[in-house]
Write an enzyme that holds these catalytic residues in place. Structure first.
Site, PDB file in Angstrom:
ATOM      1  CG  HIS A 659      22.791  64.326   8.546  1.00 39.60           C
ATOM      2  ND1 HIS A 659      23.246  64.728   7.307  1.00 39.60           N
ATOM      3  CD2 HIS A 659      23.836  63.698   9.167  1.00 39.60           C
ATOM      4  CE1 HIS A 659      24.522  64.356   7.161  1.00 39.60           C
ATOM      5  NE2 HIS A 659      24.896  63.741   8.288  1.00 39.60           N
ATOM      6  CG  ASP A 661      27.008  63.292  12.063  1.00 43.80           C
ATOM      7  OD1 ASP A 661      26.192  63.021  11.171  1.00 43.80           O
ATOM      8  OD2 ASP A 661      28.119  63.821  11.851  1.00 43.80           O
ATOM      9  CG  HIS A 711      26.848  67.900   8.955  1.00 45.45           C
ATOM     10  ND1 HIS A 711      26.509  67.574  10.257  1.00 45.45           N
ATOM     11  CD2 HIS A 711      27.288  66.743   8.370  1.00 45.45           C
ATOM     12  CE1 HIS A 711      26.740  66.278  10.462  1.00 45.45           C
ATOM     13  NE2 HIS A 711      27.209  65.758   9.317  1.00 45.45           N
ATOM     14  NE  ARG A 721      33.466  64.134  -0.588  1.00 46.92           N
ATOM     15  CZ  ARG A 721      32.705  64.743   0.289  1.00 46.92           C
ATOM     16  NH1 ARG A 721      31.390  64.844   0.090  1.00 46.92           N
ATOM     17  NH2 ARG A 721      33.229  65.257   1.394  1.00 46.92           N
TER      18      ARG A 721
END
Length: 730
Positions: A659, A661, A711, A721
């Site tokens: 995607h 941002d 990314h 995480r």
């Protein structure tokens, strides 16, 4: 003809009635200073030090006697001084002996015997009293005082100088009680024309010898010149030899006494800071003085855990320390308990009073004092509030070595002129700014300063607590807060409160807007206590980014740099888990404008926990400078529509599809450690086929958001995480 005239002048001088007293100067050996001191106080020691500076010969009367002469504040007194002086004069038989009689607790010499005797001779009288602006104790006697062409009319009994025979004659009629008024006795002699003439009395109406401060505060300033400090009377342009803080002017004489005579000058700095020290270096640990440290927690306070961490790092043998902790706040019980669980055994002893005991602050302080008073080995009580940030690990050692009955280190608040001491008091006992306050706070003047008020932290000798400060009502007053009442009582007992700014010691936290409705409330202190927030939460190597270029480029136009400490990472993760309202990761998302998220994650937004304004300040203060360095010519306002913490779990949402941002640039901060807290994860930039697969805890990835840096989030295969993501300048 000229020689004849000179002869006639000399001949006339030989037969002048003033010849005997004016012929040559009075030898300094003919001067004796008499004073009364039934008790050795800080003021008395100051008096003796100033006398020693100029080699005055001093004889102290009344040592060991009980003082019965009153306190001068509530009613006239001082007859005991007259009795003692009369007795001492009976032992003096030299006709030419000059006697200077002065008070001692509130008197300072500013010059030596030579100048004093010269000015006494120039007065052309056998007895010279100090002069007052105000008449006391009987105002009805005002009209009977002789009028003067210029200067002060009224006699002051706190200082006078004269030949011994004349003084004996003046005191010959004294038969009063110790509690009678010396001022009234001498005044009645002075206003009697026959006695005044017979004894040959005058008053020092222009303050050439004596400066009484009562009623004359506006007249007196400090005069710094050629490495010397004097008091100057600006009304008469005179330099008095003796300065007397009579009546209600003790604070002013204390202020002047920080400088006169030559305690601090611009040329030398502090001249007494290395006197009468108590060195600790070279002592065995078992020889160190025993200290009771009183820790007081009276309100919700940020960074309490950090306070105890700093307490542990004090460079002082813990087996010579006893702890008294009064915690009034249930909010801080866990922090106190954790500290004691891990470290109580390191100290000689610990006493804890918790919130469940419902002990008020004043009572707790008396209990703390008693813990020292009742311990025969205790030599000092070190009082410290939990809002103190004690940065100097040697503070306790330094204060002990300065060897004062009462002393405090100067603490500040960043960016403000606030400190934990007041340089002066207003008429009603509250704060007033002294002329030297700013210079002391900014450390343009460095030394030891006798001040009227200290707070937050101080060291007091146990001997003082067992004697002058043994009363249980030290913190009580009908008009003053407990801390002001305590300082007033310390002053009234004749104990000087010193503050030292010879080194930097630390700061005091702001507690005004501290909220306790979060798990880690210290995170919300970036506005109120920015220095402490930075020390706690910003990476120790952050400063190297701009200074040393500590920025890595793992992929094209992707910048990697340290920003958060481990504590910050842990606190953000724990805060979000404590909040617990993780999104479901669906496209429909009512939290964002438009209600639809194209590439959803399992996350919590900063505004959900009330952290959006704080986060923007973080971005402005710590991210914007890096952005402007790495993207020259671009200046960010650190605006964001979305800033959130993402959670990746193998069984929940392990990864994120490719995607762009919705940002000009994105900040991605790793909040836990790969290989320890989780396996897998990372970020892959598809255009460059470049991945960051081992993100470092607390390090930020900064990259363009739109167009170039398509990314994806790589799969987390084990553990959990956490990352913090900010879409900046959407």
């Amino acid at each position: 003809m000229r020689e004849v005239l000179l002869f006639l002048v000399c001949l006339f001088a030989c037969f002048s009635p003033l010849h005997c007293s004016q012929q040559g100067s009075i030898p300094e050996g003919d001067l004796l200073v008499l004073t009364v001191a039934t008790k050795e106080t800080d003021g008395f020691r100051r008096f003796l030090r100033s006398a020693k500076q100029f080699n005055y010969s001093i004889k102290v009367l009344g040592r060991g006697e009980t003082w019965k002469g009153g306190d001068y504040m509530s009613a006239p007194g001082g007859g005991q001084k007259v009795r003692l002086l009369k007795s001492a004069l009976e032992e003096i038989h030299e006709e030419n002996k000059v006697i200077l009689f002065v008070d001692s607790y509130d008197v300072i010499f500013s010059s030596g015997p030579k100048e004093l005797l010269k000015k006494f001779q120039q007065a052309k009288h056998k007895v010279v009293f100090s002069a007052e602006t105000l008449i006391w104790p009987d105002r009805h006697l005002e009209d009977k005082h002789p009028h003067v062409r210029e200067g002060k009319r009224f006699l002051g009994a706190g200082g006078f100088i004269g030949y011994a025979p004349n003084l004996k004659k003046m005191l010959s009629d004294w038969s009063g009680a110790d509690s009678d008024s010396d001022q009234l006795f001498f005044t009645k002699i002075y206003i009697n024309p026959e006695k005044r003439k017979s004894i040959n009395i005058s008053v020092d109406n222009k303050c050439r010898l004596f400066q009484n401060l009562h009623g004359a505060l506006d007249e007196v300033v400090l005069k710094f010149e050629d490495g010397r400090v004097r008091a100057r009377n600006v009304l008469y342009d005179t330099l008095p030899v003796i300065v007397h803080g009579n009546g209600p002017t003790k604070l002013q004489i204390n202020y002047l006494g920080n400088y006169i005579p030559n305690l601090w000058t611009f040329e030398t700095g502090c001249t007494i800071c290395n006197e009468d020290l108590r060195p600790l270096s070279g002592l065995q640990e078992s020889e160190y003085p025993v200290v009771v440290i009183g820790v007081f927690i009276q309100q919700p306070t940020p960074f309490v855990t950090v306070f105890f961490e700093r307490l542990l790092t004090l460079k002082y043998p813990k087996k010579r320390l006893r702890l008294f902790i009064h915690n009034q706040e249930s909010h801080h019980e866990q922090q106190v308990r954790t500290f004691l669980e891990h470290h109580e055994s390191e100290y000689q002893g610990v006493k804890l009073i918790g919130p469940e005991e419902d002990i008020d602050p004043v009572t707790s302080r008396n209990i703390g004092f008693d813990m020292c008073r009742d311990d025969i080995d205790c030599e000092y009580f070190f009082s410290i509030e939990v809002d103190v940030v004690l940065k100097n690990e040697d503070t306790l050692r330094i204060l002990i070595e300065l060897n004062k009955p009462f002393i405090a280190p100067m603490l500040t608040k960043p960016g403000r002129l606030w400190t934990n001491f007041w340089g002066a008091l207003s008429a009603d006992g509250y704060y007033a700014r002294s002329e030297d306050y700013v210079d002391i706070v900014q450390r343009n003047r460095v030394g030891l300063w006798n001040v009227p008020y200290v707070s937050n932290i101080f060291l007091v000798k146990a001997d003082a607590l067992r004697t002058d400060l043994k009363a249980p009502d030290l913190f009580e007053s009908a008009t003053l807060d407990p801390d002001m009442a305590f300082c007033a009582n310390v002053r009234n007992k004749g104990i000087f409160m010193f503050v030292t700014n010879m080194q930097t010691y630390g700061r005091v936290l702001s507690t005004e807007n501290y909220q306790t409705n979060h798990l880690h409330n210290d995170l919300w202190q970036i506005f109120e206590n920015p220095v402490e927030w930075e020390e706690r939460y910003i990476h120790e190597n952050y400063s190297k980014i701009l200074r040393d270029g500590l920025i890595e480029t793992p992929c094209p136009d992707v910048f990697w740099f340290p920003v958060f400490s481990d504590v910050a990472c842990n606190h953000f993760v724990e805060e979000m888990e404590h909040f617990g309202q993780w999104s479901g990761g669906a496209n429909v998302d009512t939290r964002i404008q438009g209600g639809y998220e194209n590439v959803p994650t399992i996350d919590i937004h900063m505004n959900q926990v009330g952290y959006d304004k704080d986060w923007q300040k973080f971005l402005l203060d710590y991210i914007a400078p890096v952005t402007e360095k790495m993207f020259p010519g671009y200046y960010t306002r650190a605006q964001f529509d979305m800033a959130f913490i993402v959670r990746y779990k193998p069984d929940e949402q392990p990864s994120l599809r490719p995607h762009h941002d919705a940002s000009t640039f994105t900040i991605n901060i790793a909040l836990n450690q790969v290989g320890v807290d989780y396996q897998g994860g990372g970020c892959r930039f598809l255009r460059y086929n470049c991945s960051v697969t081992a993100p470092r805890k607390g390090w930020a990835l900064m990259h363009p958001g739109r167009l170039t840096h398509y990314h994806e989030g790589l799969p987390t295969v084990e553990g959990v995480r956490y990352i913090s993501v900010s879409f900046v300048d959407p």
